[in-house]
Design a protein around this motif. Structure first.
Motif, PDB file in Angstrom:
ATOM      1  N   TYR A 244       0.946  -1.157   0.033  1.00 36.18           N
ATOM      2  CA  TYR A 244       0.008   0.098  -0.209  1.00 36.18           C
ATOM      3  C   TYR A 244       0.857   1.319   0.034  1.00 36.18           C
ATOM      4  O   TYR A 244       2.150   1.210   0.349  1.00 36.18           O
ATOM      5  N   PRO A 269      -4.160   0.769  -2.462  1.00 33.79           N
ATOM      6  CA  PRO A 269      -3.324  -0.202  -3.023  1.00 33.79           C
ATOM      7  C   PRO A 269      -2.070   0.352  -4.050  1.00 33.79           C
ATOM      8  O   PRO A 269      -2.548   1.364  -4.575  1.00 33.79           O
ATOM      9  N   GLU A 348     -11.580  -1.525   5.674  1.00 34.84           N
ATOM     10  CA  GLU A 348     -10.516  -2.448   6.280  1.00 34.84           C
ATOM     11  C   GLU A 348      -9.457  -1.495   6.885  1.00 34.84           C
ATOM     12  O   GLU A 348      -9.731  -0.203   6.879  1.00 34.84           O
ATOM     13  N   SER A 427      -9.747   0.137  -0.734  1.00 36.53           N
ATOM     14  CA  SER A 427      -9.363  -0.726  -1.782  1.00 36.53           C
ATOM     15  C   SER A 427     -10.174  -0.436  -3.303  1.00 36.53           C
ATOM     16  O   SER A 427      -9.907  -1.214  -4.116  1.00 36.53           O
ATOM     17  N   ASN A 429     -12.911  -1.227  -4.141  1.00 31.09           N
ATOM     18  CA  ASN A 429     -13.841  -2.276  -4.833  1.00 31.09           C
ATOM     19  C   ASN A 429     -15.279  -1.619  -5.025  1.00 31.09           C
ATOM     20  O   ASN A 429     -15.698  -0.853  -4.173  1.00 31.09           O
TER      21      ASN A 429
END
Length: 429
Positions: A244, A269, A348, A427, A429
């Protein structure tokens, strides 16, 4: 060709940039606006101050009344910054039937609704593109290009100072203090950098974008905020180890008519394009339900990039485009959308503990996480000296409330010395 007189309030970096652009790009601006723009007055604190730019003292004034009472001046460009004084200048100018262009995020975030209402009442235009991301045309994208979309989320690096500092820490191994000093020497950071490094600047900008994007009033005091002053070289290295990069992100998401609004350091990321936005550059990722994901990238500060946005707004006024003050999000009839409390958010997490080198510590902490529905994806440990060990965890997506409950119990463990770092992960997503 019609001649239009404007006034500039403030002649610092951005004001100077506006002046330069108006002079250097005069032909192009005339062609695109179908007007000849004349800077009739510039408000300064000291008329006799020595300046690097060649400008006639005849157009300089230290009295705002010289501008407000001049009926020939049609557009006022507010670049003095600050709060109350700038607000009052703009109100007085609008009541004198003058259009407004501003780069003042602080005033827009605090009193935008009031100012837009006055603009409507006085039938003047009010533009503020430069208030959010310098040369990046994010306001125009939201107001015009993305009007066919329901915007679902905005994620942005919208403060050049913090991005410069974190870039130096990541790429050159500087400490926070070293990187901040360099940013100040280069003019990226103020002598008092609090507004930037503690996230206030990004909060004001996010409030403006979220209001426009989600059609609601946003109180900037409801936006969760953390700065970067506690980010250490250890965090930078652990982020790299896990794949990261750390950035200060401004995040706005809408789900089930509820808003998630937060500004904080974030692990992203290293393979994501936003992880490679370095130095004082900005980037904003927008997700619309029709267009999908768009990312805007460019210089978010500086005299010429910000000046470019200001001059673009001047040209828009001369073309008489749609008024931002007509947007539902910024008027009395705007829909109200609830802002989630931070403990309701899910993410997260990266968590770093300093513990005694004793058997069972890892098992005890893992048991507490599991008991609070927090699942761990990665763990690493390093001995810092003979008796102490650093434990670093990456969690699965978890409710922030569960993370907080876990850490409260972990802190009470006999062999846990300190919870040294907690950083959220995005992330995409």
């Amino acid at each position: 060709m019609e001649k239009v007189k404007i006034a500039i309030l403030g002649f610092g970096n951005v004001g100077t940039g506006v002046w330069k652009i108006l002079q250097e790009n005069k032909k192009e601006i005339m062609k695109r606006s179908n007007c000849q723009i004349e800077v009739a007055k510039i408000l300064v604190n000291d008329i006799n101050k020595k300046r690097d730019i060649d400008i006639s003292k005849e157009i300089l004034t230290d009295n705002i009344d010289d501008i407000i009472n001049d009926e020939s001046i049609k557009i006022v460009v507010e670049l003095v910054g600050g709060r109350d004084e700038a607000k009052q200048y703009m109100i007085r100018a609008m009541k004198a039937k003058k259009h407004i262009v501003t780069a003042n995020k602080l005033v827009i975030a605090n009193w935008g609704e009031e100012l837009f209402k006055i603009a409507d009442e006085e039938n003047v235009l009010f533009y503020y593109e430069a208030s959010v991301a310098g040369g990046i045309p994010i306001i125009r994208e939201i107001n015009e290009s993305l009007t066919a979309n329901r915007i679902e989320q905005i994620i942005g690096i919208i403060n050049g100072t913090t991005n410069y500092i974190l870039s130096k820490m990541t790429l050159e191994g500087l400490s926070f203090e070293q990187a901040l000093k360099e940013a100040q020497e280069k003019g990226y950071a103020e002598a008092d950098p609090t507004s930037d490094v503690e996230g206030y600047d990004a909060v004001y900008k996010l409030a403006i974008m979220a209001s426009l994007s989600f059609g609601t009033k946003v109180d900037h005091d409801r936006i969760y905020r953390e700065g970067i002053s506690k980010i250490s070289a250890v965090d930078i290295e652990y982020a790299k180890k896990f794949g990261y990069t750390i950035k200060l992100l401004a995040i706005a998401k809408e789900e089930n008519n509820k808003l998630e609004l937060r500004v904080h350091p974030t692990l992203i990321p290293s393979s994501h394009p936003m992880a490679n936005v370095n130095d004082a550059f900005n980037a904003i990722l927008i997700k619309g339900n029709a267009v999908g994901e768009l990312m805007l990238y460019g210089q978010g500060a500086g005299d010429m990039p910000t000046g470019s946005a200001v001059v673009g707004d001047i040209i828009s006024i001369l073309r008489n485009n749609v008024k931002p003050s007509e947007l539902k999000a910024l008027n009395d009839d705007a829909d109200f959308k609830e802002v989630k409390k931070s403990e309701e958010n899910e993410s997260e997490f990266y968590i770093r503990l300093n513990v005694n080198d004793r058997a069972g510590v890892l098992g005890d902490t893992a048991k507490i996480f599991g008991g609070n529905n927090v699942s761990i994806t990665s763990i690493t440990q390093d001995v810092v000296h003979k008796e102490h060990v650093l434990l670093a965890f990456i969690t699965h997506k978890s409710a922030e409330k569960n993370i907080n409950n876990s850490l409260k119990k972990i802190k009470e463990l006999e062999n846990v010395n300190e919870i040294e770092s907690i950083i959220r992960i995005e992330s995409f997503n």
